[in-house]
Structures are given as C-alpha cells and as structure tokens.
Design a protein around this motif. Structure first.
Motif, short mmCIF file in Angstrom:
data_model
loop_
_atom_site.label_atom_id
_atom_site.label_comp_id
_atom_site.label_asym_id
_atom_site.label_seq_id
_atom_site.Cartn_x
_atom_site.Cartn_y
_atom_site.Cartn_z
N UNK A 1 0.83 -1.22 0.00
CA UNK A 1 0.00 0.00 0.00
C UNK A 1 0.85 1.25 0.00
N UNK A 2 2.02 1.18 0.64
CA UNK A 2 2.90 2.35 0.73
C UNK A 2 3.96 2.39 -0.37
N UNK A 3 4.45 1.23 -0.77
CA UNK A 3 5.58 1.19 -1.71
C UNK A 3 5.20 0.68 -3.09
N UNK A 4 4.01 0.10 -3.24
CA UNK A 4 3.67 -0.57 -4.48
C UNK A 4 4.40 -1.90 -4.56
N UNK A 5 4.00 -2.75 -5.49
CA UNK A 5 4.65 -4.05 -5.64
C UNK A 5 6.13 -3.87 -5.97
N UNK A 6 6.42 -2.92 -6.87
CA UNK A 6 7.81 -2.72 -7.30
C UNK A 6 8.69 -2.25 -6.15
N UNK A 7 8.20 -1.28 -5.38
CA UNK A 7 8.97 -0.79 -4.25
C UNK A 7 9.16 -1.84 -3.18
N UNK A 8 8.13 -2.65 -2.95
CA UNK A 8 8.24 -3.71 -1.95
C UNK A 8 9.26 -4.76 -2.37
N UNK A 9 9.34 -5.06 -3.67
CA UNK A 9 10.35 -6.01 -4.14
C UNK A 9 11.76 -5.41 -4.03
N UNK A 10 11.88 -4.11 -4.23
CA UNK A 10 13.16 -3.45 -3.99
C UNK A 10 13.59 -3.57 -2.54
N UNK A 11 12.63 -3.36 -1.62
CA UNK A 11 12.91 -3.53 -0.20
C UNK A 11 13.30 -4.97 0.10
N UNK A 12 12.65 -5.93 -0.56
CA UNK A 12 12.97 -7.35 -0.36
C UNK A 12 14.42 -7.63 -0.70
N UNK A 13 14.89 -7.11 -1.84
CA UNK A 13 16.27 -7.33 -2.24
C UNK A 13 17.25 -6.69 -1.26
N UNK A 14 16.89 -5.51 -0.76
CA UNK A 14 17.75 -4.83 0.21
C UNK A 14 17.89 -5.66 1.49
N UNK A 15 16.78 -6.21 1.96
CA UNK A 15 16.81 -7.02 3.18
C UNK A 15 17.56 -8.34 2.98
N UNK A 16 17.36 -8.96 1.81
CA UNK A 16 18.08 -10.20 1.53
C UNK A 16 19.59 -9.94 1.52
N UNK A 17 20.01 -8.88 0.85
CA UNK A 17 21.43 -8.56 0.79
C UNK A 17 22.01 -8.23 2.15
N UNK A 18 21.29 -7.40 2.93
CA UNK A 18 21.80 -7.00 4.24
C UNK A 18 21.86 -8.19 5.19
N UNK A 19 20.82 -9.01 5.22
CA UNK A 19 20.80 -10.16 6.11
C UNK A 19 21.86 -11.18 5.75
#
Length: 411
Positions: free
Chosen positions: A81-99
């Motif tokens: 709702x806040x980031x859109x599907x595209x933004x949420x997938x960008x956040x997903x990649x950021x979290x995967x890389x950081x973790x």
C-alpha cells in the motif's frame, strides 16, 4: 468488504523494452530467493564444528526464515500500500542482501539475526512475484511461473554446489555471505521498476482479506499444499548433505548431490507449470508427482545404495519437489480471479504454508538427534507426502477463489 479509496494504479503493460527489463528483473529477484538458504546445508558440519550448535539449533537456521515467511506473508499488502509491488520487491532485495552479509559477522548470535532479516526479504519476494505475474502477464501465467520458479531453482543449485568450494577459499561465514553480491546486482537492475511503481487500486484491510479467504475451502487447499511441499523441500535443503555425509560421501560430494537435486528441481519447476497451465484440472499431475516422490523416498530409505543409485533417488526427489513447487506457485495465479485476489491468496497461502513448513527442518533434526539415525526422519517424509496428495487434489480441481464473494467460483 470494507475498502477505502486509493490512488488509481496504472496496470497497463510497459513498452516492449520496459517489459523486457521487467522480465530480467523478475528473474534476478527470483534468483535471490533461495541461495541464502541452499548454501547452508552443505556447510552444516563446518558450522556445527565452529559454533558447537546442536542439530536442532542448526535446523532452526532454516526454520527462522520459514517463520518469517509464515508470520509476515499475510501482511505484505501493508507494505505494498505504501511502496507498491515494485517498491516492496526493492525492499525485499535490500533485506536479503543485508541479512546475507550480516551472517559473515561474529558472534554466532548474528548468524541467527542475519538469517531472520533475510527471511523477511524472501517472504516479500515469495508473495509478490505471483501477484506481479498475475497483474502484468495474466495471459502468460504458465510460462512466466515456469521462468521465475526455474530461476529460484537455479539460485539454489548454484549456492548448494558452490558452498563447500567457497568455504575452502573464504571460510564458511564468507561462503554464506558471498550471495549478498547477487542481491546488490539484482537491486541495481530493479531500481527502474521502483521508479515506475504502481499502487493497488483498492486498499482492503489485511484482516478483512484473511477472513474472506478463510471461508474458502479452495484457498485452504492451496495453502496446505504449498505448506506441505515446502516442508519437504526445506527438509531436503537443510539435511540431505548431512544424511549423505553420514553414509560415506565427502562433504563436497554431498554438497554436489544437493546441487543435483536442485538442478533436477529446475527441470521440474520449468516443465510442470507449462504442463499444468494448459489444463484447468491438474489432479492427474498431483497423482504423478506423488508417485515419483514415493519411489524416490523408498530409494533413500535403502542405505546400502551405491553413489549411482543414490544420485538417481536424489535427482528424482529434486525433480518432483521442484515440480510441486512450480505447481503451487501456478495455483496462486490461476486459482485467483483478479491480481488483487492473487496477492491476497499468495499472502494467505504462504503465511499458512510456511508456518506448516517451519516445523520440518527443526523436527527432522530433532528426530535424527533422538534416534541417531535417518530411517525415522525419512519415514516422516512419507507421511508428509500422503498429506500433500490429500491437500493437492482439491487444490488442483478447476475453480477460482473470488475474494469479494467470499468463496469459490465454479469451473
């Protein structure tokens, strides 16, 4: 169902060049959803020797991401709702890389923290890729599901095969952390999609959507099938190398056996969605997959099998688990009547499913500790197979979940 107005979403497909970049981006996102998990199994002995963790605790390293998938998947719409599907997938990649990178940092506690962080990122990716395919490739759901589920298998295969050689060069922590570079590459390619992000047409309360889908027997069948196939997949991912190592294979050979299972899974996840996508009813496919898996498990229960036969059973098991996974992803698209329903069904199915799956690696390790053998743990997978077929048959029957109506559609 109560709903509030949201900014209109542009669902028109991008231009040809943009569409090609979107497909490349989807493949790269998918490639990142399994290496952090698949790279752990071949290194279990090294991690155990370095940290002193018991098998049950090592199983928890695979269980933690599954718990994240289960708890957070249903609430992915809050992020979109806040980031859109595209933004949420960008956040997903950021979290995967950081973790993934965090797992390279001592002490041992950060191994668990990093695993939890990357689990959140993978949870977002797991839920949103089926919804994105439903939205932008509705008429090509089968081929697109085959493409990105195969990419997930490819990522797992590469991580499983490279884990031990990488550990020899940079240590087991470096081997686990190396896949952060793949996440960084994917994020760089995905950034143009973040800039053209679209918001959902409707903002439906998450709990309302869960209540609505909870009245659908079809939605529950899809969720349980996804959970049971995931349970078997993650047990194999976590424990197959250790099982084979105990039976006399070297750590590197056991890692390559896991890579073989994942490579066979690529074939299964590529072929089965294409096969299933051409028909409305997939019950015969459920029976076929169940039969092959039963043969593979029976073969693994015979510890005297030589390397060639072991490779055959491992390959068959990987083939059917990859095929079952691809089929479960296809259900998320073809059993939903709209992209919004696909996102909600994906969230519910993966939430329920991964909470079921989370039991697997921990329980399998605990059974091994209890019996000091592999027969009872493998027999438990036979029981899981029977439940999977029972859930898969109603999930495979032609029909649709229509969330607004609170029930199933008819063929």
């Amino acid at each position: 169902m109560p709903a509030s107005t949201a900014p209109p979403a542009s669902t028109a497909p991008p231009a040809t060049s943009g569409r090609a970049l979107l497909v490349v981006g989807i493949v790269l996102v998918a490639l990142n959803l399994r290496p952090a998990l698949a790279g752990l199994g071949p290194l279990v002995a090294d991690v155990r020797a370095a940290t002193g963790l018991a098998n049950a605790a090592l199983g928890l390293l695979t269980t933690l991401p599954l718990l994240a998938f289960g708890v957070l998947s249903a609430f992915t719409p809050v992020v979109t709702r806040r980031l859109g599907v595209e933004g949420a997938l960008g956040l997903a990649l950021l979290l995967v890389g950081a973790g993934t990178a965090l797992r390279a940092v001592p002490p041992t506690a950060l191994l668990f923290v990093g695993t939890g962080v990357l689990g959140v990122g993978i949870a977002l990716g797991n839920v949103l890729l089926p919804a994105l395919v439903k939205r932008d490739f509705a008429e090509r759901s089968g081929p697109m599901t085959a493409l990105y589920s195969s990419a997930m298998g490819l990522g797992a295969t590469a991580a499983a095969g490279a884990a031990v050689p990488l550990a020899g060069a940079v240590g087991w922590r470096g081997s686990l952390a190396a896949w952060a570079a793949l996440a960084a590459l994917a994020l760089a390619v995905w950034l143009p999609q973040v800039r053209r992000r679209t918001l959902p047409r409707r903002r439906v309360r998450t709990l309302d959507a869960l209540r609505d889908l909870g009245r659908s027997r079809l939605a529950w069948a899809v969720a349980l099938f996804m959970g049971l196939q995931s349970l078997a997949f993650y047990v194999v991912l976590a424990w197959l190398p250790d099982l084979l190592h105990d039976r006399g294979l070297s750590a590197e050979a056991a890692g390559w056996m896991l890579a073989l299972s994942q490579a066979a899974g690529i074939a299964g996840s590529a072929v089965v969605p294409l096969w299933a996508g051409r028909r409305g009813d997939q019950r015969r496919i459920i029976w076929a997959l169940g039969g092959v898996e039963a043969v593979a498990l029976a073969g693994l229960l015979a510890p005297a099998a030589g390397p060639a036969l072991t490779g055959l059973w491992v390959g068959l098991l990987g083939l059917v688990l990859g095929g079952s996974f691809g089929l479960s992803l296809l259900f998320l698209a073809v059993r939903a009547d709209t992209p919004e329903t696909a996102a909600a069904l994906s969230g519910m199915a993966q939430s329920v499913g991964y909470l079921v799956a989370a039991v697997g690696p921990f329980a399998f390790g605990a059974l091994h500790d209890l019996t000091d053998g592999w027969t009872l743990p493998l027999l438990s997978l036979v029981g899981v197979l029977a439940l999977k077929v029972a859930a898969g048959l109603p999930a495979a029957r032609d029909g649709e979940v229509r969330r607004a109506a609170g029930g199933e559609g008819s063929p």
